[in-house]
Design an enzyme around this catalytic site. Structure first.
Site, PDB file in Angstrom:
ATOM      1  N   PRO A 120       7.211  13.996  -2.951  1.00 18.40           N
ATOM      2  CA  PRO A 120       5.679  13.552  -2.807  1.00 18.40           C
ATOM      3  C   PRO A 120       5.504  13.086  -1.217  1.00 18.40           C
ATOM      4  O   PRO A 120       6.459  12.492  -0.606  1.00 18.40           O
ATOM      5  CB  PRO A 120       5.458  12.276  -3.647  1.00 18.40           C
ATOM      6  CG  PRO A 120       7.094  11.950  -4.071  1.00 18.40           C
ATOM      7  CD  PRO A 120       7.837  13.061  -3.990  1.00 18.40           C
ATOM      8  N   ASN A 121       4.383  13.601  -0.768  1.00 18.10           N
ATOM      9  CA  ASN A 121       4.091  13.244   0.629  1.00 18.10           C
ATOM     10  C   ASN A 121       4.675  13.899   1.550  1.00 18.10           C
ATOM     11  O   ASN A 121       4.331  13.670   2.869  1.00 18.10           O
ATOM     12  CB  ASN A 121       4.047  11.641   0.946  1.00 18.10           C
ATOM     13  CG  ASN A 121       3.291  10.859  -0.194  1.00 18.10           C
ATOM     14  OD1 ASN A 121       1.900  11.263  -0.448  1.00 18.10           O
ATOM     15  ND2 ASN A 121       3.675   9.987  -0.878  1.00 18.10           N
ATOM     16  N   GLU A 151      21.755  15.140  -1.582  1.00 20.32           N
ATOM     17  CA  GLU A 151      20.448  14.071  -1.458  1.00 20.32           C
ATOM     18  C   GLU A 151      20.170  13.978   0.132  1.00 20.32           C
ATOM     19  O   GLU A 151      20.885  13.347   0.601  1.00 20.32           O
ATOM     20  CB  GLU A 151      20.715  12.815  -2.156  1.00 20.32           C
ATOM     21  CG  GLU A 151      19.408  11.988  -2.049  1.00 20.32           C
ATOM     22  CD  GLU A 151      19.689  10.376  -2.885  1.00 20.32           C
ATOM     23  OE1 GLU A 151      19.002   9.638  -2.499  1.00 20.32           O
ATOM     24  OE2 GLU A 151      20.773  10.227  -3.644  1.00 20.32           O
ATOM     25  N   ARG A 199      14.984   0.263   5.658  1.00 19.10           N
ATOM     26  CA  ARG A 199      13.796   0.119   5.280  1.00 19.10           C
ATOM     27  C   ARG A 199      13.526  -0.969   4.146  1.00 19.10           C
ATOM     28  O   ARG A 199      14.496  -1.630   3.666  1.00 19.10           O
ATOM     29  CB  ARG A 199      12.956   1.427   4.753  1.00 19.10           C
ATOM     30  CG  ARG A 199      12.983   2.297   5.890  1.00 19.10           C
ATOM     31  CD  ARG A 199      12.486   3.692   5.671  1.00 19.10           C
ATOM     32  NE  ARG A 199      10.955   3.738   5.472  1.00 19.10           N
ATOM     33  CZ  ARG A 199      10.288   4.625   4.930  1.00 19.10           C
ATOM     34  NH1 ARG A 199      10.747   6.028   4.526  1.00 19.10           N
ATOM     35  NH2 ARG A 199       8.941   4.625   4.623  1.00 19.10           N
ATOM     36  N   ASN A 239      15.037  16.206  -1.197  1.00 25.58           N
ATOM     37  CA  ASN A 239      14.596  15.123  -0.692  1.00 25.58           C
ATOM     38  C   ASN A 239      13.505  14.670  -1.670  1.00 25.58           C
ATOM     39  O   ASN A 239      12.297  15.233  -1.784  1.00 25.58           O
ATOM     40  CB  ASN A 239      13.965  15.105   0.769  1.00 25.58           C
ATOM     41  CG  ASN A 239      13.477  13.891   1.303  1.00 25.58           C
ATOM     42  OD1 ASN A 239      13.131  13.026   0.555  1.00 25.58           O
ATOM     43  ND2 ASN A 239      13.145  13.941   2.374  1.00 25.58           N
ATOM     44  N   ARG A 275      13.662   0.633  -1.322  1.00 24.10           N
ATOM     45  CA  ARG A 275      14.160   2.038  -1.123  1.00 24.10           C
ATOM     46  C   ARG A 275      15.752   2.171  -1.020  1.00 24.10           C
ATOM     47  O   ARG A 275      16.302   3.208  -0.948  1.00 24.10           O
ATOM     48  CB  ARG A 275      13.729   2.386   0.314  1.00 24.10           C
ATOM     49  CG  ARG A 275      12.194   2.618   0.360  1.00 24.10           C
ATOM     50  CD  ARG A 275      11.768   3.098   1.694  1.00 24.10           C
ATOM     51  NE  ARG A 275      10.190   2.890   1.715  1.00 24.10           N
ATOM     52  CZ  ARG A 275       9.546   3.746   1.134  1.00 24.10           C
ATOM     53  NH1 ARG A 275       9.831   4.880   0.479  1.00 24.10           N
ATOM     54  NH2 ARG A 275       7.910   3.544   1.347  1.00 24.10           N
ATOM     55  N   ALA A 292       9.831   9.368  -2.572  1.00 25.51           N
ATOM     56  CA  ALA A 292       9.741   8.113  -3.253  1.00 25.51           C
ATOM     57  C   ALA A 292      10.316   8.148  -4.737  1.00 25.51           C
ATOM     58  O   ALA A 292      10.422   6.888  -5.395  1.00 25.51           O
ATOM     59  CB  ALA A 292       8.148   7.446  -3.320  1.00 25.51           C
ATOM     60  N   ARG A 324       1.896  12.740   9.014  1.00 28.31           N
ATOM     61  CA  ARG A 324       2.237  11.232   8.267  1.00 28.31           C
ATOM     62  C   ARG A 324       3.187  10.262   9.336  1.00 28.31           C
ATOM     63  O   ARG A 324       4.440  11.118   9.423  1.00 28.31           O
ATOM     64  CB  ARG A 324       2.731  11.544   7.139  1.00 28.31           C
ATOM     65  CG  ARG A 324       3.279  10.189   6.150  1.00 28.31           C
ATOM     66  CD  ARG A 324       3.954  10.364   4.953  1.00 28.31           C
ATOM     67  NE  ARG A 324       4.632   9.287   4.443  1.00 28.31           N
ATOM     68  CZ  ARG A 324       5.427   9.063   3.723  1.00 28.31           C
ATOM     69  NH1 ARG A 324       6.139  10.274   3.290  1.00 28.31           N
ATOM     70  NH2 ARG A 324       6.107   8.078   3.071  1.00 28.31           N
ATOM     71  N   ASP A 348      18.112  12.206 -14.026  1.00 28.82           N
ATOM     72  CA  ASP A 348      18.846  12.843 -15.170  1.00 28.82           C
ATOM     73  C   ASP A 348      18.923  14.377 -15.124  1.00 28.82           C
ATOM     74  O   ASP A 348      19.745  15.257 -15.573  1.00 28.82           O
ATOM     75  CB  ASP A 348      18.199  12.702 -16.424  1.00 28.82           C
ATOM     76  CG  ASP A 348      18.350  11.330 -17.096  1.00 28.82           C
ATOM     77  OD1 ASP A 348      19.157  10.558 -16.543  1.00 28.82           O
ATOM     78  OD2 ASP A 348      17.421  10.645 -17.963  1.00 28.82           O
ATOM     79  N   HIS A 362      13.667   6.521  -5.648  1.00 27.82           N
ATOM     80  CA  HIS A 362      13.711   5.079  -6.009  1.00 27.82           C
ATOM     81  C   HIS A 362      13.225   4.789  -7.627  1.00 27.82           C
ATOM     82  O   HIS A 362      13.344   3.536  -7.894  1.00 27.82           O
ATOM     83  CB  HIS A 362      13.300   4.275  -4.972  1.00 27.82           C
ATOM     84  CG  HIS A 362      13.323   4.946  -3.674  1.00 27.82           C
ATOM     85  ND1 HIS A 362      14.685   5.014  -3.381  1.00 27.82           N
ATOM     86  CD2 HIS A 362      12.367   5.559  -2.748  1.00 27.82           C
ATOM     87  CE1 HIS A 362      14.510   5.264  -1.791  1.00 27.82           C
ATOM     88  NE2 HIS A 362      13.493   5.788  -1.628  1.00 27.82           N
ATOM     89  N   HIS A 418      17.546  12.201   2.926  1.00 26.57           N
ATOM     90  CA  HIS A 418      16.277  11.636   3.536  1.00 26.57           C
ATOM     91  C   HIS A 418      16.205  11.531   5.052  1.00 26.57           C
ATOM     92  O   HIS A 418      17.142  11.280   5.759  1.00 26.57           O
ATOM     93  CB  HIS A 418      16.370   9.907   3.043  1.00 26.57           C
ATOM     94  CG  HIS A 418      16.363   9.999   1.559  1.00 26.57           C
ATOM     95  ND1 HIS A 418      15.351  10.109   0.749  1.00 26.57           N
ATOM     96  CD2 HIS A 418      17.677   9.644   0.620  1.00 26.57           C
ATOM     97  CE1 HIS A 418      15.813   9.909  -0.415  1.00 26.57           C
ATOM     98  NE2 HIS A 418      16.972   9.657  -0.553  1.00 26.57           N
ATOM     99  N   ILE A 419      14.924  11.771   5.526  1.00 26.63           N
ATOM    100  CA  ILE A 419      14.804  11.819   6.877  1.00 26.63           C
ATOM    101  C   ILE A 419      14.840  10.642   7.455  1.00 26.63           C
ATOM    102  O   ILE A 419      15.683  10.327   8.659  1.00 26.63           O
ATOM    103  CB  ILE A 419      13.335  12.379   7.199  1.00 26.63           C
ATOM    104  CG1 ILE A 419      13.096  13.851   6.510  1.00 26.63           C
ATOM    105  CG2 ILE A 419      12.943  12.395   8.668  1.00 26.63           C
ATOM    106  CD1 ILE A 419      11.658  14.376   6.399  1.00 26.63           C
ATOM    107  N   SER A 420      14.349   9.341   7.107  1.00 30.96           N
ATOM    108  CA  SER A 420      14.726   7.899   7.543  1.00 30.96           C
ATOM    109  C   SER A 420      16.023   7.525   7.061  1.00 30.96           C
ATOM    110  O   SER A 420      16.533   8.133   5.965  1.00 30.96           O
ATOM    111  CB  SER A 420      13.461   7.254   7.292  1.00 30.96           C
ATOM    112  OG  SER A 420      13.397   7.022   5.948  1.00 30.96           O
ATOM    113  N   TYR A 448       8.838  10.062  10.903  1.00 36.38           N
ATOM    114  CA  TYR A 448       9.083  11.233  10.439  1.00 36.38           C
ATOM    115  C   TYR A 448       8.902  12.582  11.383  1.00 36.38           C
ATOM    116  O   TYR A 448       9.231  13.707  10.963  1.00 36.38           O
ATOM    117  CB  TYR A 448       8.188  11.763   9.262  1.00 36.38           C
ATOM    118  CG  TYR A 448       8.233  10.818   8.111  1.00 36.38           C
ATOM    119  CD1 TYR A 448       9.460  10.860   7.172  1.00 36.38           C
ATOM    120  CD2 TYR A 448       7.338   9.592   7.588  1.00 36.38           C
ATOM    121  CE1 TYR A 448       9.577   9.944   6.109  1.00 36.38           C
ATOM    122  CE2 TYR A 448       7.798   8.895   6.550  1.00 36.38           C
ATOM    123  CZ  TYR A 448       9.038   9.160   6.073  1.00 36.38           C
ATOM    124  OH  TYR A 448       8.989   7.825   5.028  1.00 36.38           O
TER     125      TYR A 448
END
Length: 137
Positions: A9-10, A95, A104, A71, A108, A74, A17, A84, A77, A97-99, A22
């Site tokens: 998402p997002n 996995e 954070r 990725n 998170r 949200a 954004r 699963d 978390h 993550h950009i940040s 990002y």
């Protein structure tokens, strides 16, 4: 070698954004760069803001692709279901993550994906996707 990048998402808002976190590039533009750089790899891309669609995509590719870069944003978390799904498939998942999620908000810091991921890359910006591809090679 077939690798898919699945974004949650997002992440369709990359380039718009929170550019200080990002960056200014859209993922579609960055994906073109990845395809050019790794032209020996069949690279695919999927993005959804809907948890069930991400789970369905993991089920679809999780027994036939050589690697999945996930990725879940949200959902990382919050989604036991995505965790699963990663546990239930055979294809290894990295996995990404950009940040740096550990720098954070506290919520998170938890990942439902991490216990079943082959590896985790955080905090390197979009370069994390490139690092994940290299890990499969």
């Amino acid at each position: 070698m077939k690798i898919i990048i699945i974004n949650g998402p997002n992440l369709n808002l990359l380039g718009k954004r929170e550019p200080t976190i990002y960056g200014n590039s859209t993922f579609e533009d960055y994906f073109k760069t990845l395809k050019s750089k790794f032209n020996e790899v069949e690279l695919f891309y999927f993005q959804s803001n809907i948890e069930g669609e991400i789970i369905d995509k993991l089920h679809e590719v999780g027994f036939s692709y050589d690697g999945i870069i996930l990725n879940a944003a949200a959902y990382t978390h919050t989604s036991v279901g995505i965790g699963d799904a990663v546990k239930g498939i055979e294809t290894p998942v990295i996995e990404v993550h950009i940040s740096n999620i550990h720098a954070r908000e506290e919520f998170r810091h938890n990942s439902f994906i991490a216990p079943n991921a082959a590896g985790i890359i955080v905090g390197f910006g979009l370069k994390g996707y490139e690092l994940a591809i290299q890990s499969f090679l």
